[in-house]
Design an enzyme around this catalytic site. Sequence first.
Site, PDB file in Angstrom:
ATOM      1  N   LYS A   9       0.834  -1.199   0.000  1.00 54.42           N
ATOM      2  CA  LYS A   9       0.000   0.000   0.000  1.00 54.42           C
ATOM      3  C   LYS A   9       0.880   1.265   0.000  1.00 54.42           C
ATOM      4  O   LYS A   9       2.094   1.183   0.215  1.00 54.42           O
ATOM      5  CB  LYS A   9      -0.939  -0.042   1.209  1.00 54.42           C
ATOM      6  CG  LYS A   9      -1.910  -1.245   1.168  1.00 54.42           C
ATOM      7  CD  LYS A   9      -2.867  -1.210   2.342  1.00 54.42           C
ATOM      8  CE  LYS A   9      -3.807  -2.415   2.315  1.00 54.42           C
ATOM      9  NZ  LYS A   9      -4.797  -2.352   3.422  1.00 54.42           N
ATOM     10  N   TYR A  49     -12.272  -2.631  -3.496  1.00 56.82           N
ATOM     11  CA  TYR A  49     -12.780  -2.690  -2.120  1.00 56.82           C
ATOM     12  C   TYR A  49     -14.312  -2.690  -2.057  1.00 56.82           C
ATOM     13  O   TYR A  49     -14.885  -2.312  -1.030  1.00 56.82           O
ATOM     14  CB  TYR A  49     -12.219  -1.523  -1.306  1.00 56.82           C
ATOM     15  CG  TYR A  49     -10.795  -1.744  -0.820  1.00 56.82           C
ATOM     16  CD1 TYR A  49     -10.455  -2.862  -0.053  1.00 56.82           C
ATOM     17  CD2 TYR A  49      -9.783  -0.826  -1.102  1.00 56.82           C
ATOM     18  CE1 TYR A  49      -9.149  -3.067   0.408  1.00 56.82           C
ATOM     19  CE2 TYR A  49      -8.479  -1.025  -0.645  1.00 56.82           C
ATOM     20  CZ  TYR A  49      -8.182  -2.146   0.110  1.00 56.82           C
ATOM     21  OH  TYR A  49      -6.893  -2.342   0.576  1.00 56.82           O
ATOM     22  N   ASN A 112      -1.823  -0.293   7.023  1.00 57.90           N
ATOM     23  CA  ASN A 112      -1.285  -1.589   7.450  1.00 57.90           C
ATOM     24  C   ASN A 112      -0.398  -2.255   6.398  1.00 57.90           C
ATOM     25  O   ASN A 112      -0.301  -3.477   6.327  1.00 57.90           O
ATOM     26  CB  ASN A 112      -2.419  -2.503   7.935  1.00 57.90           C
ATOM     27  CG  ASN A 112      -3.460  -2.745   6.855  1.00 57.90           C
ATOM     28  OD1 ASN A 112      -3.279  -2.349   5.713  1.00 57.90           O
ATOM     29  ND2 ASN A 112      -4.540  -3.412   7.216  1.00 57.90           N
ATOM     30  N   HIS A 115      -1.837  -5.438   1.244  1.00 57.87           N
ATOM     31  CA  HIS A 115      -3.105  -6.118   0.972  1.00 57.87           C
ATOM     32  C   HIS A 115      -2.809  -7.511   0.446  1.00 57.87           C
ATOM     33  O   HIS A 115      -1.858  -7.698  -0.310  1.00 57.87           O
ATOM     34  CB  HIS A 115      -3.923  -5.357  -0.083  1.00 57.87           C
ATOM     35  CG  HIS A 115      -5.062  -6.187  -0.614  1.00 57.87           C
ATOM     36  ND1 HIS A 115      -6.281  -6.257   0.026  1.00 57.87           N
ATOM     37  CD2 HIS A 115      -5.146  -7.039  -1.671  1.00 57.87           C
ATOM     38  CE1 HIS A 115      -7.066  -7.100  -0.640  1.00 57.87           C
ATOM     39  NE2 HIS A 115      -6.402  -7.590  -1.669  1.00 57.87           N
ATOM     40  N   GLU A 126      -9.290 -10.117  -8.017  1.00 50.40           N
ATOM     41  CA  GLU A 126      -8.349  -9.008  -7.819  1.00 50.40           C
ATOM     42  C   GLU A 126      -7.211  -9.038  -8.840  1.00 50.40           C
ATOM     43  O   GLU A 126      -6.772  -7.984  -9.321  1.00 50.40           O
ATOM     44  CB  GLU A 126      -7.815  -9.051  -6.380  1.00 50.40           C
ATOM     45  CG  GLU A 126      -8.930  -8.732  -5.373  1.00 50.40           C
ATOM     46  CD  GLU A 126      -8.552  -9.020  -3.923  1.00 50.40           C
ATOM     47  OE1 GLU A 126      -7.409  -9.451  -3.662  1.00 50.40           O
ATOM     48  OE2 GLU A 126      -9.415  -8.811  -3.049  1.00 50.40           O
TER      49      GLU A 126
HETATM   50  P1  DAT Z   1      -7.663  -7.152   5.246  1.00 54.10           P
HETATM   51  O1  DAT Z   1      -6.891  -6.068   4.537  1.00 54.10           O
HETATM   52  O2  DAT Z   1      -6.864  -7.778   6.351  1.00 54.10           O
HETATM   53  O3  DAT Z   1      -8.262  -8.165   4.300  1.00 54.10           O
HETATM   54  P2  DAT Z   1     -10.354  -6.061   5.494  1.00 54.10           P
HETATM   55  O4  DAT Z   1     -10.635  -6.676   4.163  1.00 54.10           O
HETATM   56  O5  DAT Z   1     -11.293  -6.348   6.616  1.00 54.10           O
HETATM   57  O6  DAT Z   1      -8.879  -6.436   6.001  1.00 54.10           O
HETATM   58  O7  DAT Z   1     -10.282  -4.473   5.345  1.00 54.10           O
HETATM   59  C1  DAT Z   1      -9.663  -3.892   4.220  1.00 54.10           C
HETATM   60  C2  DAT Z   1      -8.842  -2.723   4.677  1.00 54.10           C
HETATM   61  O8  DAT Z   1      -9.683  -1.709   5.215  1.00 54.10           O
HETATM   62  C3  DAT Z   1      -7.850  -3.030   5.790  1.00 54.10           C
HETATM   63  O9  DAT Z   1      -6.639  -3.577   5.307  1.00 54.10           O
HETATM   64  C4  DAT Z   1      -7.648  -1.688   6.414  1.00 54.10           C
HETATM   65  C5  DAT Z   1      -9.008  -1.032   6.276  1.00 54.10           C
HETATM   66  N1  DAT Z   1      -9.797  -1.170   7.501  1.00 54.10           N
HETATM   67  C6  DAT Z   1     -10.346  -2.308   7.979  1.00 54.10           C
HETATM   68  N2  DAT Z   1     -10.990  -2.079   9.130  1.00 54.10           N
HETATM   69  C7  DAT Z   1     -10.837  -0.755   9.378  1.00 54.10           C
HETATM   70  C8  DAT Z   1     -11.272   0.116  10.413  1.00 54.10           C
HETATM   71  N3  DAT Z   1     -12.004  -0.318  11.437  1.00 54.10           N
HETATM   72  N4  DAT Z   1     -10.932   1.425  10.329  1.00 54.10           N
HETATM   73  C9  DAT Z   1     -10.198   1.890   9.303  1.00 54.10           C
HETATM   74  N5  DAT Z   1      -9.751   1.128   8.285  1.00 54.10           N
HETATM   75  C10 DAT Z   1     -10.075  -0.176   8.330  1.00 54.10           C
HETATM   76 MG    MG Z   2      -9.771  -8.041   2.887  1.00 51.09          MG
END
Ligand code: DAT
Ligand code: MG
Length: 147
Positions: A9, A49, A112, A115, A126
């Site tokens: 990212k 997303y 974080n 991805h 994707e």
């Molecule tokens: P991952 O990236 O582990 O698959 P996800 O699909 O649940 O996680 O979420 C996608 C991204 O969205 C994640 O990498 C960071 C962001 N995100 C997730 N939960 C969040 C939150 N509570 N507040 C802000 N950003 C968040």
């Molecule tokens: Mg995810």
Amino acid sequence: MERTYLMIKPDGVQRNLIGEVVSRFEKKGFTLVGAKLMTVTKEIAETHYAEHKERPFFGELVDFITSGPVFAMVWEGENVISTARTMMGSTNPADAAPGTIRGDFGVQVAMNVIHGSDSPESAKREIAIFFNENELNNYEKAVSKWV
Ligand code: DAT
Ligand code: MG
């Protein structure tokens, strides 16, 4: 052989973590099939997303992922989808174990570092969003029988 979509990212690119992250997957024994530095458009970000469209952080997430270049990659290997997720660590770096990418390099959930596709269906979807077939390389490494 399984393939997954991984993406460093904008925070990871800015923090000079491309080499570190690529190195971990190379050393693990996975094969890099395609890679490029690219700036994600709002349209691609919203498609990628889409599952989070109704979440309160969706706007922030799209703004973040389009805020600077990402390093988009396709990796290949046995169980690469779930193993890559394990190597990435929990979504929230505060919960991610040391030794994982997010555990070692991340602080807050919005930034974080990486991805990774979470299932074979997501991986297929994707990869198709970010890569054309002619950008993906079909080859075998000489060491593959030792991995
Ligand atoms: P991952 O990236 O582990 O698959 P996800 O699909 O649940 O996680 O979420 C996608 C991204 O969205 C994640 O990498 C960071 C962001 N995100 C997730 N939960 C969040 C939150 N509570 N507040 C802000 N950003 C968040
Ligand atoms: Mg995810």
